[in-house]
Scaffold this motif. Structure first.
Motif, PDB file in Angstrom:
ATOM      1  N   UNK A 126      -8.350  14.143  -2.710  1.00  0.00           N
ATOM      2  CA  UNK A 126      -8.095  15.533  -2.338  1.00  0.00           C
ATOM      3  C   UNK A 126      -6.649  15.701  -1.881  1.00  0.00           C
ATOM      4  N   UNK A 127      -6.156  16.954  -1.731  1.00  0.00           N
ATOM      5  CA  UNK A 127      -4.755  17.178  -1.359  1.00  0.00           C
ATOM      6  C   UNK A 127      -4.331  16.494  -0.076  1.00  0.00           C
ATOM      7  N   UNK A 128      -5.203  16.478   0.946  1.00  0.00           N
ATOM      8  CA  UNK A 128      -4.798  15.879   2.215  1.00  0.00           C
ATOM      9  C   UNK A 128      -4.578  14.384   2.096  1.00  0.00           C
ATOM     10  N   UNK A 129      -5.063  13.759   1.045  1.00  0.00           N
ATOM     11  CA  UNK A 129      -4.862  12.331   0.845  1.00  0.00           C
ATOM     12  C   UNK A 129      -3.460  12.000   0.325  1.00  0.00           C
ATOM     13  N   UNK A 130      -2.649  13.024   0.079  1.00  0.00           N
ATOM     14  CA  UNK A 130      -1.287  12.792  -0.401  1.00  0.00           C
ATOM     15  C   UNK A 130      -0.257  12.955   0.713  1.00  0.00           C
ATOM     16  N   UNK A 131      -0.742  13.020   1.956  1.00  0.00           N
ATOM     17  CA  UNK A 131       0.161  13.099   3.093  1.00  0.00           C
ATOM     18  C   UNK A 131       0.587  11.693   3.497  1.00  0.00           C
ATOM     19  N   UNK A 132       1.861  11.558   3.834  1.00  0.00           N
ATOM     20  CA  UNK A 132       2.420  10.283   4.282  1.00  0.00           C
ATOM     21  C   UNK A 132       2.080   9.183   3.283  1.00  0.00           C
ATOM     22  N   UNK A 133       1.491   8.055   3.762  1.00  0.00           N
ATOM     23  CA  UNK A 133       1.198   6.929   2.875  1.00  0.00           C
ATOM     24  C   UNK A 133      -0.285   6.783   2.581  1.00  0.00           C
ATOM     25  N   UNK A 185       8.287  16.679   1.545  1.00  0.00           N
ATOM     26  CA  UNK A 185       7.676  15.886   0.482  1.00  0.00           C
ATOM     27  C   UNK A 185       6.159  15.999   0.543  1.00  0.00           C
ATOM     28  N   UNK A 186       5.598  15.985   1.769  1.00  0.00           N
ATOM     29  CA  UNK A 186       4.157  16.154   1.914  1.00  0.00           C
ATOM     30  C   UNK A 186       3.709  17.490   1.347  1.00  0.00           C
ATOM     31  N   UNK A 187       4.423  18.569   1.742  1.00  0.00           N
ATOM     32  CA  UNK A 187       4.036  19.905   1.308  1.00  0.00           C
ATOM     33  C   UNK A 187       4.177  20.056  -0.192  1.00  0.00           C
ATOM     34  N   UNK A 195     -11.137   4.747   6.773  1.00  0.00           N
ATOM     35  CA  UNK A 195     -10.207   5.851   6.982  1.00  0.00           C
ATOM     36  C   UNK A 195      -8.782   5.395   6.700  1.00  0.00           C
ATOM     37  N   UNK A 196      -8.016   6.268   6.018  1.00  0.00           N
ATOM     38  CA  UNK A 196      -6.699   5.872   5.494  1.00  0.00           C
ATOM     39  C   UNK A 196      -5.533   6.308   6.357  1.00  0.00           C
ATOM     40  N   UNK A 197      -5.765   7.132   7.367  1.00  0.00           N
ATOM     41  CA  UNK A 197      -4.666   7.630   8.181  1.00  0.00           C
ATOM     42  C   UNK A 197      -4.581   6.951   9.529  1.00  0.00           C
ATOM     43  N   UNK A 198      -3.874   7.619  10.453  1.00  0.00           N
ATOM     44  CA  UNK A 198      -3.674   7.081  11.804  1.00  0.00           C
ATOM     45  C   UNK A 198      -4.435   7.925  12.815  1.00  0.00           C
ATOM     46  N   UNK A 238      -7.067  21.373   8.418  1.00  0.00           N
ATOM     47  CA  UNK A 238      -6.778  20.255   9.312  1.00  0.00           C
ATOM     48  C   UNK A 238      -6.444  19.040   8.457  1.00  0.00           C
ATOM     49  N   UNK A 239      -5.212  18.564   8.561  1.00  0.00           N
ATOM     50  CA  UNK A 239      -4.775  17.428   7.748  1.00  0.00           C
ATOM     51  C   UNK A 239      -4.940  16.092   8.475  1.00  0.00           C
ATOM     52  N   UNK A 240      -5.327  16.126   9.727  1.00  0.00           N
ATOM     53  CA  UNK A 240      -5.397  14.875  10.480  1.00  0.00           C
ATOM     54  C   UNK A 240      -6.565  14.016  10.010  1.00  0.00           C
TER      55      UNK A 240
END
Length: 727
Positions: free
Chosen positions: A82-89, A137-139, A200-203, A637-639
Motif C-alpha cells: 500500500x502507499x504508506x509502505x513507501x515511506x522512508x525505508x 521523496x515520501x510524498x 512490522x516494517x517501521x519504527x 495515519x502513516x505511522x
C-alpha cells in the motif's frame, strides 16, 4: 510412508443393521427372562454371541493399509504494498523480510512458501532529485504510485486461500506497517485455523500531523458565510499546542489562522458566488514529519442564492413594462421591488398631495439606505425626470464599481435631451447615444460572432432555426442608434444595419448590461412566433450575478476517469499555456488546443492517477480540481502501529514483531503442534499439519466371507445340538 486403520464396508444399510440389532437385543432379553423363570440361563449368552457374529459379518470390518507420502505444510506470506509502505525505508525492509522468510523456510523440511503481494497501481514517472527532502521523496512516492484508498490485506488473504488446501495451511505471516483497514472484528479458530503473525516494517517513534474536516457543508447561500469545523491532530499526541493553518481559495492565499491541535476549530468561509466555491486548508508541518500529504485538505461548497433582490425602476408606462414585471415575478427566487414614476416633481396637481392615492417614490430608502441590499438594479425606459438627485445617481455608480449589477433597457428618451447619459450615470453606459437617431424600420435581432461565444447568448437561437438554419424569431420595430467606444463593452446582439443592440461590460468589480430597444415585449407576446426573451433575461441576470457557468472568460478543471480535463472559455485571444501544480508540489505546463472556435472553447488533458488537489492558472485565471479522496483512510495515519493487528495476536494466538528490533530482521521460525504455544518473544510458530498424500489403498477383511459363514453355520448347528440334548 504407510498408515493402518480399521474401516467398515457394511453389506446392508445402516438402517437395516440398526433394525437387526434391536431385534437381536429384544430376543436376547426375552429369552433370558423366559429361561430365568425356568431357572436355567446357560444358553442365553451363547445365542447372543451368535447374533453378534451375524452382525459382525454384515458390518464387514477390514484393516485398511494406506501407502503415501507426507505433504508439505504451506506458509502464506502476505506483503503489504500500500502507499504508506513507501515511506522512508519500509519498502526495502519489506523486500528484505520477504527474502529472509523464504530463505529460512526453504531450509526447513516439509514446508512450502506462498508469497502474495497486495494489489498496487502502476507508478507514475516522477523525477526525484537526490537533494530533495525526505518528506518530498515520501510524498512523491505516495502520490504517484497508487490510487489506493484503503489497505485491504484480508481481502488479499481470502483470495490467496482459495487455491490453498485448508488442511495444509501452517500459518499466515503479514509483512506490513500495521495500517490495515479490513481486519475482521471477530476471529475464531475456525476462521483460518492457523496463527496469524505480523512483522512490522517501521519504527516505534514515528511522528506525523494531519488535518481533517469534521463538519464540511456541501451548500451555502451566496453572500453569506458557512462554518467549517476542522481538527489538527499530532501523532503521537504531545498535548495541545498552537499551529498555523493557511486557507486558500481558487485565486490564492486567503487567510491565516492560529489553531490549537487536538481540538475542533471553527472557521467561517465567505460564499462569494454561485456554483462551486473551492477552499484548500494547509497546516504547517512538524519537525521530522513522515509525510506532508495529510497536512492539507480541500472543500468545495456549492453556492446557491437564497433570494435574488431586484430593484426595477420604470419611467413612463409603456407596453413592455408589464413584460419586465411578469418575467421577474414568475421566478420564485426573485424578490422584486418595482416602482413606476407616474408623477414627477415638475407636474402640477390641483389635488392636495395628502389626498393622492399614489405612493411617494422612497428615494432615500432605495438609493442610500438599502441600495447595497439589492443584487440587481434595472432602469426600464427611465429618463432624467429630476426625481433622482445627482448624488443618488453617483451612489449607483459606486454601487456597481464595488461589485453591484446594473441593467438599462433604453427607450426613445435615451437619445433625447432627457437622456440618462447626460447624468452622473454616464460612466456606467458602455454605449453612447447619437442624439435624435432612432431606427423605426422592422429588423430581426441577430447574435454577433462574439455573441455566439458568450455564454449569455451562445445557442440562444438553436430552437428558432428552420431547415435552412435561418433564425425564425419575431421582428422588432424600434432601435436606438448607439456607439460603443473601443474596449468599452462586448456587443452580443445587433439589430438594424448591424447596430449594437445588446452590450455587456465589466465596470470595476461590478457588471453592466445595456439594451438598445424597448420592444423585447414583442417576443413575450408571441409576435411572429415570439422569441427566447425569458431565457435571455435569465442568462443576463445570472451573468450580472457572476455565475461561474456564464463567465465569458473562464478556466475550469474537471476530474475524468483517466485524469483531469481543463477547459478554457474565451471571447478573444488567449494564452495557450496553463500552469499546473500537482499535489506533490511538482509543476507542469499544459498546452491548450482550440476545440470550438465558434464557441470559444479550448481544452487540455492531464493524465494522472494521483489523488489530491491540483491547481491550474492561466491569463490571471485560476481554479482547482480534486481528484479522488483527499484524505482516504490510507493517508490518515502513516505511522507504523500494532494497534489494528493486536486483535489478530489475541484471537489467533499469533505474534507481533518489529523488524528493526531483530538483528536479521525476522524472528526464528519453528514447527509446533496444534495444542502447543504458537508464538514467543523472539520466535513464531507454524503448525505441523502432518497431511499424507495417498498413493495406494489396500484392504484386508477381518472376517473373510467364507470363513465367517462356516463359523456361523457351525455355531448354529452346535447350539441346536446342545439345546436339543439338554432338554
Amino acid at each position: 510412508m504407510t498408515q493402518f486403520d480399521i474401516t467398515t464396508d457394511p453389506l446392508v444399510s445402516e438402517q437395516m443393521l440398526l433394525f437387526l440389532g434391536l431385534i437381536f437385543l429384544a430376543g436376547t432379553f426375552y429369552s433370558y427372562f423366559l429361561i430365568f423363570r425356568k431357572q436355567t440361563s446357560k444358553f442365553v449368552f451363547a445365542r447372543l454371541g451368535i447374533c453378534l457374529l451375524l452382525l459382525g459379518i454384515l458390518i464387514n470390518p477390514s484393516i485398511r493399509q494406506i501407502n503415501g507420502e507426507k505433504q508439505d505444510n504451506i506458509a502464506l506470506i502476505i506483503l503489504d504494498k500500500s502507499p504508506s509502505q513507501f515511506i522512508q525505508d519500509r519498502a526495502e525492509i519489506t523486500e528484505k523480510v520477504a527474502t529472509e522468510l523464504q530463505s529460512t523456510l526453504k531450509k526447513m523440511q516439509a514446508v512450502s512458501v506462498r508469497v502474495v503481494a497486495s494489489k498496487q497501481a502502476s507508478p507514475q514517472k516522477t523525477k526525484i532529485s537526490e537533494t530533495d527532502s525526505l518528506q518530498k521523496r515520501n510524498d512523491s512516492h505516495l502520490q504517484s504510485a497508487y490510487q489506493v484508498k484503503e489497505t485491504r490485506l484480508f481481502q488479499t488473504i481470502d483470495q490467496a486461500l482459495s487455491s490453498i488446501p485448508n488442511n495444509r495451511l501452517a500459518g499466515i505471516i503479514l509483512v506490513t506497517d500495521g495500517q490495515i483497514h479490513d481486519v475482521p472484528q471477530f476471529l475464531t479458530e475456525k476462521t483460518y485455523g492457523v496463527p496469524i503473525h505480523t512483522i512490522l516494517t517501521g519504527s516505534k517513534d514515528e511522528t506525523d500531523r494531519r488535518i481533517k474536516l469534521i463538519n464540511a457543508p456541501s451548500y451555502g447561500i451566496v453572500g453569506k458565510k458557512v462554518t467549517v469545523t476542522l481538527r489538527v491532530t499530532d501523532m503521537p499526541n504531545n498535548g495541545s499546542q498552537m499551529t498555523t493553518v493557511y486557507l486558500r481559495d481558487n485565486i490564492g492565499l486567503k487567510k491565516i489562522y492560529r489553531v490549537p491541535t487536538g481540538k475542533d476549530y471553527n472557521i467561517d468561509l465567505d460564499i462569494e458566488h454561485g456554483g462551486q466555491n473551492a477552499f484548500e486548508f494547509n497546516v504547517s508541518p512538524l519537525p521530522n514529519e513522515l509525510s506532508l500529504i495529510n497536512n492539507k485538505t480541500a472543500l468545495i461548497v456549492n453556492g446557491v442564492r437564497d433570494r435574488l433582490k431586484v430593484l426595477l425602476v420604470s419611467g413612463a408606462p409603456h407596453s413592455g413594462e408589464r413584460t419586465w414585471r411578469n418575467l421577474l415575478k414568475a421566478d420564485p427566487s426573485v424578490d422584486l421591488v418595482h416602482f413606476t414614476i407616474l408623477r414627477t416633481a415638475a407636474k402640477r396637481q390641483r389635488v392636495p398631495p395628502n389626498e393622492l392615492s399614489l405612493i411617494a417614490f422612497p428615494i432615500r430608502e432605495l438609493f442610500e439606505i438599502k441600495l447595497k441590499e439589492f443584487d440587481l438594479i434595472i432602469f426600464d425606459r427611465y429618463s432624467r425626470m429630476n426625481v433622482l438627485p445627482p448624488n443618488y445617481m453617483q451612489n449607483i455608480v459606486d454601487y456597481v464599481e464595488n461589485g453591484g449589477a446594473f441593467l438599462a433597457a433604453s427607450g426613445p428618451d435615451f437619445v433625447s435631451a432627457l437622456s440618462m447619459y447626460t447624468t452622473p450615470l454616464q460612466p456606467l453606459y458602455p454605449a453612447a447615444p447619437k442624439m435624435g437617431n432612432i431606427y423605426t424600420k422592422p429588423f430581426k435581432p441577430e447574435i454577433t460572432n462574439l455573441g455566439h461565444r458568450h455564454p449569455v447568448t451562445a445557442g440562444l437561437d438553436k430552437n428558432y432555426l428552420d431547415k435552412d438554419q435561418h433564425v425564425t424569431w419575431g421582428r422588432w420595430f424600434r432601435q436606438l442608434d448607439l456607439k460603443v467606444q473601443k474596449g468599452n463593452g462586448d456587443v452580443l446582439m445587433s439589430g438594424y444595419n448591424n447596430k449594437p443592440l445588446l452590450i455587456l461590460n465589466h465596470f470595476g468589480k461590478g457588471r453592466v448590461a445595456q439594451l438598445g430597444t424597448d420592444q423585447m415585449w414583442l417576443w413575450s407576446r408571441g409576435y411572429e412566433g415570439g422569441g427566447p426573451q425569458a431565457e435571455l433575461l435569465r442568462r443576463l441576470a445570472h451573468w450580472l450575478m457572476k455565475e461561474p457557468d456564464l463567465e465569458e472568460n473562464n478556466l475550469t478543471a474537471k476530474p475524468t476517469a483517466t485524469g483531469i480535463t481543463v477547459e478554457r472559455r474565451y471571447l478573444k485571444d488567449y494564452k495557450d499555456a496553463v500552469k499546473l501544480v500537482a499535489p506533490d508540489g511538482s509543476t507542469h505546463t499544459l498546452t491548450l488546443k482550440t476545440t470550438s472556435e465558434e464557441q470559444g472553447l479550448a481544452t487540455a488533458t492531464f493524465e494522472t492517477t494521483q489523488p489530491g488537489i491540483y491547481r491550474f492558472s492561466s491569463d490571471g485565471l485560476s481554479t482547482i480540481a480534486i481528484l479522488g479522496a483527499i484524505n482516504p483512510p490510507e493517508l490518515q495515519d502513516f505511522r507504523t502501529s500494532d494497534r489494528l493487528v493486536q486483535p489478530l495476536k489475541e484471537q489467533t494466538h499469533g505474534g507481533i514483531f518489529w523488524a528493526k528490533s531483530f538483528h536479521d530482521t525476522i524472528p526464528k521460525i519453528r514447527f509446533v503442534s496444534e495444542t502447543s504455544r504458537t508464538a514467543g518473544r523472539s520466535w513464531l510458530g507454524l503448525l505441523d499439519r502432518d497431511v499424507l498424500k495417498t498413493i495406494t489403498v489396500s484392504r484386508v477383511p477381518l472376517t473373510p466371507a467364507f470363513a465367517a459363514l462356516l463359523a456361523l453355520l457351525a455355531g448354529l448347528v452346535f447350539m441346536w445340538w446342545r439345546e436339543g440334548h439338554s432338554s
